[in-house]
Design a protein around this motif. Structure first.
Motif, PDB file in Angstrom:
ATOM      1  N   GLU A 133       0.777  -1.159   0.126  1.00 43.63           N
ATOM      2  CA  GLU A 133       0.131   0.038   0.077  1.00 43.63           C
ATOM      3  C   GLU A 133       0.920   1.149  -0.123  1.00 43.63           C
ATOM      4  O   GLU A 133       0.565   2.280  -0.588  1.00 43.63           O
ATOM      5  CB  GLU A 133      -1.016  -0.070   1.190  1.00 43.63           C
ATOM      6  CG  GLU A 133      -1.847  -1.063   1.024  1.00 43.63           C
ATOM      7  CD  GLU A 133      -2.719  -1.401   2.453  1.00 43.63           C
ATOM      8  OE1 GLU A 133      -2.476  -0.723   3.383  1.00 43.63           O
ATOM      9  OE2 GLU A 133      -3.503  -2.233   2.356  1.00 43.63           O
ATOM     10  N   GLN A 134       2.071   1.264   0.653  1.00 44.64           N
ATOM     11  CA  GLN A 134       2.907   2.373   0.617  1.00 44.64           C
ATOM     12  C   GLN A 134       3.582   2.697  -0.870  1.00 44.64           C
ATOM     13  O   GLN A 134       3.745   3.862  -1.186  1.00 44.64           O
ATOM     14  CB  GLN A 134       4.005   2.059   1.646  1.00 44.64           C
ATOM     15  CG  GLN A 134       3.615   2.248   3.220  1.00 44.64           C
ATOM     16  CD  GLN A 134       4.739   1.642   4.143  1.00 44.64           C
ATOM     17  OE1 GLN A 134       5.804   1.409   3.517  1.00 44.64           O
ATOM     18  NE2 GLN A 134       4.279   1.617   5.080  1.00 44.64           N
ATOM     19  N   LEU A 135       3.933   1.636  -1.481  1.00 41.11           N
ATOM     20  CA  LEU A 135       4.276   1.584  -3.029  1.00 41.11           C
ATOM     21  C   LEU A 135       2.940   2.177  -3.728  1.00 41.11           C
ATOM     22  O   LEU A 135       3.632   3.051  -4.682  1.00 41.11           O
ATOM     23  CB  LEU A 135       4.901   0.224  -3.273  1.00 41.11           C
ATOM     24  CG  LEU A 135       5.962  -0.256  -2.844  1.00 41.11           C
ATOM     25  CD1 LEU A 135       6.144  -1.462  -2.949  1.00 41.11           C
ATOM     26  CD2 LEU A 135       7.297   0.502  -3.635  1.00 41.11           C
ATOM     27  N   VAL A 136       2.038   1.868  -3.432  1.00 43.06           N
ATOM     28  CA  VAL A 136       0.826   2.412  -4.277  1.00 43.06           C
ATOM     29  C   VAL A 136       0.656   4.024  -4.146  1.00 43.06           C
ATOM     30  O   VAL A 136       0.730   4.786  -4.831  1.00 43.06           O
ATOM     31  CB  VAL A 136      -0.490   1.758  -3.927  1.00 43.06           C
ATOM     32  CG1 VAL A 136      -1.659   2.464  -4.657  1.00 43.06           C
ATOM     33  CG2 VAL A 136      -0.582   0.352  -4.558  1.00 43.06           C
ATOM     34  N   GLU A 137       0.934   4.202  -2.688  1.00 40.50           N
ATOM     35  CA  GLU A 137       0.949   5.703  -2.523  1.00 40.50           C
ATOM     36  C   GLU A 137       2.393   6.530  -2.853  1.00 40.50           C
ATOM     37  O   GLU A 137       1.918   7.696  -3.413  1.00 40.50           O
ATOM     38  CB  GLU A 137       1.031   5.917  -0.858  1.00 40.50           C
ATOM     39  CG  GLU A 137      -0.582   5.441  -0.253  1.00 40.50           C
ATOM     40  CD  GLU A 137      -0.085   5.599   1.248  1.00 40.50           C
ATOM     41  OE1 GLU A 137       0.755   5.909   1.896  1.00 40.50           O
ATOM     42  OE2 GLU A 137      -1.070   4.954   1.888  1.00 40.50           O
ATOM     43  N   ALA A 138       3.160   5.861  -3.214  1.00 40.24           N
ATOM     44  CA  ALA A 138       4.397   6.449  -3.934  1.00 40.24           C
ATOM     45  C   ALA A 138       4.112   6.724  -5.298  1.00 40.24           C
ATOM     46  O   ALA A 138       4.453   7.753  -5.722  1.00 40.24           O
ATOM     47  CB  ALA A 138       5.617   5.643  -3.592  1.00 40.24           C
ATOM     48  N   TYR A 139       3.420   5.958  -6.033  1.00 36.05           N
ATOM     49  CA  TYR A 139       3.173   6.021  -7.392  1.00 36.05           C
ATOM     50  C   TYR A 139       2.288   7.273  -7.653  1.00 36.05           C
ATOM     51  O   TYR A 139       2.355   7.775  -8.479  1.00 36.05           O
ATOM     52  CB  TYR A 139       2.744   4.871  -8.065  1.00 36.05           C
ATOM     53  CG  TYR A 139       3.695   3.821  -8.519  1.00 36.05           C
ATOM     54  CD1 TYR A 139       4.322   3.758  -9.832  1.00 36.05           C
ATOM     55  CD2 TYR A 139       3.908   2.640  -7.819  1.00 36.05           C
ATOM     56  CE1 TYR A 139       5.165   2.989 -10.241  1.00 36.05           C
ATOM     57  CE2 TYR A 139       4.783   1.642  -8.170  1.00 36.05           C
ATOM     58  CZ  TYR A 139       5.390   1.814  -9.502  1.00 36.05           C
ATOM     59  OH  TYR A 139       6.223   0.961  -9.976  1.00 36.05           O
ATOM     60  N   ALA A 140       1.341   7.094  -6.663  1.00 31.56           N
ATOM     61  CA  ALA A 140       0.344   8.195  -6.915  1.00 31.56           C
ATOM     62  C   ALA A 140       0.899   9.668  -6.195  1.00 31.56           C
ATOM     63  O   ALA A 140       0.469  10.557  -7.145  1.00 31.56           O
ATOM     64  CB  ALA A 140      -0.893   7.876  -5.973  1.00 31.56           C
ATOM     65  N   LYS A 141       1.589   9.652  -5.467  1.00 22.86           N
ATOM     66  CA  LYS A 141       2.478  10.850  -5.309  1.00 22.86           C
ATOM     67  C   LYS A 141       3.078  11.426  -6.218  1.00 22.86           C
ATOM     68  O   LYS A 141       3.136  12.501  -6.554  1.00 22.86           O
ATOM     69  CB  LYS A 141       3.570  10.624  -4.027  1.00 22.86           C
ATOM     70  CG  LYS A 141       4.113  11.943  -3.519  1.00 22.86           C
ATOM     71  CD  LYS A 141       5.071  11.359  -2.461  1.00 22.86           C
ATOM     72  CE  LYS A 141       6.156  12.715  -2.127  1.00 22.86           C
ATOM     73  NZ  LYS A 141       6.980  12.242  -1.252  1.00 22.86           N
ATOM     74  N   ALA A 142       3.990  10.412  -7.230  1.00 21.87           N
ATOM     75  CA  ALA A 142       4.415  10.929  -8.276  1.00 21.87           C
ATOM     76  C   ALA A 142       3.583  11.545  -9.351  1.00 21.87           C
ATOM     77  O   ALA A 142       4.196  12.143 -10.102  1.00 21.87           O
ATOM     78  CB  ALA A 142       5.572   9.768  -8.676  1.00 21.87           C
ATOM     79  N   ALA A 143       2.659  10.684  -9.491  1.00 19.43           N
ATOM     80  CA  ALA A 143       1.546  11.265 -10.669  1.00 19.43           C
ATOM     81  C   ALA A 143       1.029  12.632 -10.135  1.00 19.43           C
ATOM     82  O   ALA A 143       1.002  13.470 -11.044  1.00 19.43           O
ATOM     83  CB  ALA A 143       0.198  10.223 -10.657  1.00 19.43           C
ATOM     84  N   SER A 144       0.689  12.760  -8.998  1.00 21.09           N
ATOM     85  CA  SER A 144       0.420  14.089  -8.373  1.00 21.09           C
ATOM     86  C   SER A 144       1.558  15.325  -8.915  1.00 21.09           C
ATOM     87  O   SER A 144       1.207  16.225  -9.496  1.00 21.09           O
ATOM     88  CB  SER A 144       0.159  14.106  -7.084  1.00 21.09           C
ATOM     89  OG  SER A 144      -0.188  15.559  -6.568  1.00 21.09           O
ATOM     90  N   GLU A 145       2.925  14.811  -8.505  1.00 22.30           N
ATOM     91  CA  GLU A 145       3.884  15.731  -8.914  1.00 22.30           C
ATOM     92  C   GLU A 145       4.142  16.269 -10.362  1.00 22.30           C
ATOM     93  O   GLU A 145       4.498  17.174 -10.815  1.00 22.30           O
ATOM     94  CB  GLU A 145       5.306  15.292  -8.559  1.00 22.30           C
ATOM     95  CG  GLU A 145       5.464  15.142  -6.767  1.00 22.30           C
ATOM     96  CD  GLU A 145       5.222  16.310  -6.093  1.00 22.30           C
ATOM     97  OE1 GLU A 145       5.068  17.573  -6.803  1.00 22.30           O
ATOM     98  OE2 GLU A 145       5.775  16.402  -4.947  1.00 22.30           O
ATOM     99  N   ALA A 146       3.839  14.972 -11.140  1.00 16.48           N
ATOM    100  CA  ALA A 146       3.859  14.919 -12.332  1.00 16.48           C
ATOM    101  C   ALA A 146       2.731  16.221 -12.928  1.00 16.48           C
ATOM    102  O   ALA A 146       3.237  17.045 -13.890  1.00 16.48           O
ATOM    103  CB  ALA A 146       3.706  13.852 -13.376  1.00 16.48           C
ATOM    104  N   LYS A 147       1.676  16.042 -12.627  1.00 18.72           N
ATOM    105  CA  LYS A 147       0.593  16.870 -13.094  1.00 18.72           C
ATOM    106  C   LYS A 147       1.089  18.348 -12.642  1.00 18.72           C
ATOM    107  O   LYS A 147       0.848  19.542 -13.552  1.00 18.72           O
ATOM    108  CB  LYS A 147      -0.865  16.600 -12.665  1.00 18.72           C
ATOM    109  CG  LYS A 147      -1.724  17.462 -13.009  1.00 18.72           C
ATOM    110  CD  LYS A 147      -3.113  16.890 -12.608  1.00 18.72           C
ATOM    111  CE  LYS A 147      -4.099  18.046 -13.227  1.00 18.72           C
ATOM    112  NZ  LYS A 147      -5.539  17.472 -12.752  1.00 18.72           N
ATOM    113  N   ARG A 148       1.382  18.566 -11.253  1.00 15.82           N
ATOM    114  CA  ARG A 148       2.008  19.764 -10.793  1.00 15.82           C
ATOM    115  C   ARG A 148       2.857  20.678 -11.562  1.00 15.82           C
ATOM    116  O   ARG A 148       2.971  21.806 -11.648  1.00 15.82           O
ATOM    117  CB  ARG A 148       2.248  19.777  -9.418  1.00 15.82           C
ATOM    118  CG  ARG A 148       2.681  20.989  -8.631  1.00 15.82           C
ATOM    119  CD  ARG A 148       3.336  20.803  -7.193  1.00 15.82           C
ATOM    120  NE  ARG A 148       4.541  20.159  -7.054  1.00 15.82           N
ATOM    121  CZ  ARG A 148       5.760  20.487  -7.134  1.00 15.82           C
ATOM    122  NH1 ARG A 148       5.844  21.919  -7.639  1.00 15.82           N
ATOM    123  NH2 ARG A 148       6.668  19.661  -7.003  1.00 15.82           N
TER     124      ARG A 148
END
Length: 366
Positions: A149-164
């Motif tokens: 679940e922590q890895l899933v969150e890390a991917y999601a965080k990266a996706a958020s940064e990409a959009k930002r």
């Protein structure tokens, strides 16, 4: 390279519900290792800008490490977390956009292909669904559910940064035996919880990542998903042995929110299954209705995995497949590594000016 009868299909515009491109060309993601301490510098920004200046439709960056201590192997592989690395990627985005291009980062975790003691975090152990290498060797304990679940969150965080940062899409690297693919593959996923089981159940990790990324980037931001049959350790590996199995595998990913599939093969002209000329991208498009990117030794006389020298070759077979709408976009690797102007030269009929691939280009940022 001979003159092609017509290359117009390669330069038709592409439009899907979330992504519009001026032509059908994509720069394939290729690990370069020119980012000291994980930070892409001005030279990396200029490297990507050059492709945008010469009319590449979409640039997909080299693999970038998500925020996990074992995400990459090597201290010159770019990271997609931390202030300095993200500032570096912001420079890349700005340079590409200034040149009129579009760009997506490839979000990556190498999983069990990492060796113990690898930089940048020597103390970090490799992680995978069951702790097995691609060769079946047990190295570490399986990931716990909370670690997954922590890895899933890390991917999601990266996706958020990409959009930002202003990227135009993201690509999730689910191919070639790296972490996401290790959950897909029965040889490396022996789990008995919700992340293991049959082929469909083994998609759960990817499904969770795609859904988490979608929550971060919203409904209109394109999510590209790269997958392959082959692995770094086994070029003949097959996740799906039949079109029916491929459909079972792809459906959960479609439902989770993939917009475009990037179907990695070593040679784009090879059929995926007996009894049909369709390649992996062609089958994926037929089964899902989603736009697809094909890839594999485009414009060269040797397959990309050999990484030896290769001469340029005719694009007639590629153009024919594009004209038949077998796939929508074509990713170009080594040809663009060697020659930033490859797309522009092809468009302008300058076939004789194309540079043949030389493996020395792996040591430079042309």
């Amino acid at each position: 390279m001979s003159e092609n009868k017509t290359i117009q299909a390669l330069f038709d515009s592409f439009s899907s519900d979330k992504l519009q491109l001026p032509n059908r060309t994509v720069m394939a993601p290729m690990t370069r290792g020119f980012s000291p301490n994980g930070v892409p510098g001005e030279d990396v920004a200029a490297y990507y800008r050059r492709r945008a200046e010469h009319n590449v439709g979409l640039i997909i960056t080299e693999g970038t490490g998500i925020d996990h201590p074992a995400s990459v192997s090597g201290d010159s592989i770019p990271l997609f977390h931390g202030e300095a690395s993200l500032e570096g990627w912001k420079r890349v985005v700005d340079q590409v956009h200034e040149a009129g291009g579009k760009i997506a980062p490839q979000l990556w975790h190498v999983g069990m292909t990492r060796n113990k003691g690898d930089l940048p975090n020597e103390e970090a152990l490799p992680v995978g669904p069951s702790g097995f290498t691609l060769d079946g060797e047990p190295v570490t304990d399986p990931l716990t559910e909370s670690e997954v679940e922590q890895l899933v969150e890390a991917y999601a965080k990266a996706a958020s940064e990409a959009k930002r940062l202003g990227f135009d899409a993201i690509e999730l690297h689910g191919a070639h035996g790296y972490l996401i693919d290790q959950f897909f593959w029965e040889q490396t996923n022996k789990r008995t919880d919700r992340y293991g089981g049959d082929l469909v159940k083994r998609t759960q990790f990817a499904v969770d990542i795609i859904k988490a990324c979608r929550l971060e980037v919203g409904p209109e931001f394109p999510i590209i998903f790269r997958f392959s049959q082959w692995k770094m350790s086994d070029y003949k590996a097959q996740l799906a042995k039949t079109p029916e199995e491929l459909e079972q595998f792809l459906q959960p990913l479609v439902e989770a929110g993939v917009d475009i599939f990037h179907c990695s093969t070593r040679r784009f002209w090879e059929p995926a299954f007996e009894g049909s000329d369709l390649n992996l991208a062609g089958w994926t498009k037929k089964l899902t209705g989603k736009p697809v990117i094909s890839v594999g030794s485009v414009g060269l006389s040797g397959e990309f995995t050999s990484f030896t020298n290769a001469d340029t070759t005719s694009l007639d077979g590629l153009v024919e497949k594009l004209e038949e709408e077998e796939f929508d976009l074509i990713a170009i690797g080594r040809s663009l590594l060697q020659d930033p102007a490859w797309v522009e030269k092809v468009e302008n009929g300058q076939a004789d000016d194309l540079l043949p691939f030389d493996k020395s280009s792996l040591t430079k940022l042309y």
